[in-house]
Design a protein around this motif. Structure first.
Motif, PDB file in Angstrom:
ATOM      1  N   ALA A  66       9.841  78.130  26.456  1.00 21.90           N
ATOM      2  CA  ALA A  66      10.771  79.186  26.874  1.00 21.90           C
ATOM      3  C   ALA A  66      12.056  79.071  26.071  1.00 21.90           C
ATOM      4  O   ALA A  66      12.527  77.967  25.784  1.00 21.90           O
ATOM      5  N   GLY A  68      16.122  80.509  25.843  1.00 21.13           N
ATOM      6  CA  GLY A  68      17.241  81.268  26.393  1.00 21.13           C
ATOM      7  C   GLY A  68      18.126  81.730  25.261  1.00 21.13           C
ATOM      8  O   GLY A  68      17.698  82.473  24.380  1.00 21.13           O
ATOM      9  N   GLY A  69      19.370  81.239  25.235  1.00 20.22           N
ATOM     10  CA  GLY A  69      20.320  81.682  24.218  1.00 20.22           C
ATOM     11  C   GLY A  69      20.273  80.880  22.929  1.00 20.22           C
ATOM     12  O   GLY A  69      20.990  81.190  21.983  1.00 20.22           O
ATOM     13  N   THR A  71      21.374  77.883  22.395  1.00 23.52           N
ATOM     14  CA  THR A  71      22.569  77.057  22.156  1.00 23.52           C
ATOM     15  C   THR A  71      22.343  75.581  22.463  1.00 23.52           C
ATOM     16  O   THR A  71      23.253  74.768  22.292  1.00 23.52           O
ATOM     17  N   GLY A  72      21.161  75.246  22.931  1.00 22.70           N
ATOM     18  CA  GLY A  72      20.845  73.836  23.210  1.00 22.70           C
ATOM     19  C   GLY A  72      20.925  73.042  21.915  1.00 22.70           C
ATOM     20  O   GLY A  72      20.560  73.553  20.844  1.00 22.70           O
ATOM     21  N   THR A 136      22.186  81.018  28.494  1.00 19.80           N
ATOM     22  CA  THR A 136      21.690  81.802  29.620  1.00 19.80           C
ATOM     23  C   THR A 136      21.670  80.952  30.895  1.00 19.80           C
ATOM     24  O   THR A 136      21.680  79.722  30.835  1.00 19.80           O
ATOM     25  N   GLY A 146      26.450  71.093  32.120  1.00 18.18           N
ATOM     26  CA  GLY A 146      27.652  70.574  32.784  1.00 18.18           C
ATOM     27  C   GLY A 146      28.842  71.457  32.468  1.00 18.18           C
ATOM     28  O   GLY A 146      29.099  72.431  33.151  1.00 18.18           O
TER      29      GLY A 146
END
Ligand SMILES: Cc1cc2nc3c(=O)[nH]c(=O)nc-3n(C[C@H](O)[C@H](O)[C@H](O)COP(=O)(O)OP(=O)(O)OC[C@H]3O[C@@H](n4cnc5c(N)ncnc54)[C@H](O)[C@@H]3O)c2cc1C
Length: 462
Positions: A66, A68-69, A71-72, A136, A146
């Motif tokens: 999956a 999301g944005g 940015t991980g 996201t 965090g």
């Protein structure tokens, strides 16, 4: 029937991409450490489609991850010949319930969109991080993000009341509850949170909201050393009766570099050259009294000499300008050439000796490397940016060893908040016991026996 045909039948031709049609953003590794090679990219429209896609992946034995944005920063989206399932079309804010203080959103809603929707109703979604515009809610849940307000409102897991997720066999599990207290059996929602897409795909979330603070007091203060910073944190927490929401520390070399870089565009909020800088924020409900108490608390410490210099924001514009020093970092980092980021945590009592040891370890392997510390110090969470050594796997490994061996000595964590992904998994045994890692693997095998969901992240299953 080929997998391509099945996927296309589920999401429609226009939402399936293969080969050259796959945009670079789906081959993304934020830290540029790894090459990602998706075979298919799919963009489902709803939970039902997510479930059917997972079933199709499982039936064909193809891993599915999956997204999301993007940015991980631990390589969590890096795949080889797998399906990337982008949740960008799951972007509805379903409901804000002011009486229950909750909001119900799809996983693909950005943190910022959720924050703004809550704020429009006079409510606060307390998670905040520099990546808010792209990260996201589903990504934040899956990495247990965090950010800069953990000190007061906790991490993402503390804000999740309800969750809907798709398991590795395609089952949709849903507990879209708004209930704060629920001890009816195992809390499977908390089990899924922070597992980086390896146990389930998050599709919807009920978020706990808070009253929107109407007063903010923000200051940039310079302090002589880490002990002074920690003692200021402890006394402000008491004096301001729990209103301190952020306590961000920047070491002098970090501040001088970042504020110096930013000075090309805007004035530096405070002169450089001090040993350490803290960005302190308190949020409350009584603008005048709160400001008075905040200024009184700081001026006591200026008189004592524990604060060397202070700039207190007098307007929202000034507040935002102070936060930019801490949030607007990526361009300044990119100017360093290839940089690496670390995200470690430890008890406050061990922090000074950890930093000395990590700096010495880095200097021993790369005498000319830059190593600049900053972080969410209120939570014992340090970030470190290194730059200088060659950009290759050996240099990355040597720096990892230099930093994580010092983390191991103080029994800290190699991930305060960003997660493990691919990047840190070889060091899991430096931060978690063998029994803990085996327990994680037992859970993974029970929920995902075919190792379909984001395989190889956090640990290798063998
Ligand atoms: C400038 C900047 C500042 C940052 N500051 C912070 C900070 O202060 N605190 C912090 O914690 N993090 C921070 N981060 C890291 C990052 O923003 C967070 O980890 C964020 O939660 C990731 O969200 P995303 O939607 O971008 O996830 P992605 O990058 O898309 O994915 C991250 C991981 O979660 C999985 N995933 C994503 N969505 C789902 C889903 N719906 N279901 C299951 N798995 C999913 C992915 O497979 C991947 O393993 C920062 C990043 C940047 C670039």
């Amino acid at each position: 029937v080929s997998l391509t045909e099945t996927l296309s039948e589920i999401v429609g031709k226009s939402q399936l991409f293969e080969g050259d049609a796959i945009d670079d953003r789906y081959r993304w590794d934020f830290m540029l450490r790894f090459q990602s090679n998706p075979r298919h990219v799919v963009r489902p429209a709803n939970t039902e489609e997510v479930s059917r896609l997972v079933k199709a992946a499982k039936a064909s034995g193809t891993p599915i991850t999956a997204m999301g944005g993007g940015t991980g920063s631990t390589g969590g989206l890096v795949v080889d010949n797998a399906i990337i399932m982008s949740l960008e079309r799951l972007n509805r804010i379903h409901e804000i319930d002011p009486k229950s203080m909750t909001m119900t959103v799809d996983a693909g809603v950005t943190v910022q969109a959720a924050q703004e929707a809550a704020e429009a109703q006079g409510l606060l979604f307390a998670l905040d991080l520099g990546a808010r515009g792209s990260a996201t809610v589903g990504g934040a849940v899956s990495t247990n993000a965090g950010g800069s307000r953990v000190l007061r409102w906790g991490m993402m897991r503390d804000m999740v009341l309800g969750l809907e997720a798709v398991l590795a066999d395609g089952t949709i599990v849903s507990a879209m509850t708004k209930v704060l207290k629920d001890n009816a059996g195992y809390d499977w929602k908390q089990l899924l949170i922070g597992t980086e897409g390896t146990l389930g795909i998050v599709t919807k979330v009920v978020i706990r909201l808070r009253p929107l603070p109407i007063s903010a007091q923000t200051a940039l203060i310079a302090v002589p050393d880490l002990d002074a910073a920690i003692s200021i944190l402890r006394s402000l927490e008491g004096e301001l009766a729990g209103r301190v929401s952020s306590f961000e520390l920047m070491w002098g070399d970090f501040y001088d570099y970042v504020a110096g870089f930013q000075a090309q565009r805007r004035p530096q909020p405070m002169q450089g050259g001090y040993p350490l800088y803290c960005l302190v924020e308190a949020l409350g409900g009584h603008p005048e009294a709160d400001q008075e108490a905040f200024e009184a608390a700081l001026s006591g410490k200026i008189e004592e000499g524990t604060i060397l210099d202070a700039v207190i924001a007098q307007s929202e514009r000034e507040r935002q300008a102070l936060w930019l020093v801490r949030d607007d970092l990526i361009e300044a980092f990119n100017e360093l050439g290839k940089w690496l980021a670390f995200d470690i945590s430890m008890p406050h009592a061990d922090m000074a000796s950890f930093i000395d040891e990590a700096r010495a370890n880095i200097a021993a392997v790369y005498p000319d490397a830059r190593a600049m510390f900053y972080g969410h110090i209120g939570d014992g969470n340090l970030h470190l940016v290194t730059a200088g050594p060659a950009d290759d796997a050996d240099a990355h490994h040597n720096l990892d060893v230099a930093v994580y061996s010092a983390v191991r000595r103080v029994s800290g964590s190699i991930s305060g908040e960003h997660g493990i992904g691919l990047q840190k998994r070889e060091f899991m045994s430096w931060t978690r016991s063998e029994a803990e890692i085996q327990l994680m693997k037992t859970i993974k095998r029970a929920l995902d026996p075919d190792n379909i969901l984001n395989p190889g992240k956090v640990f290798e299953l063998n």
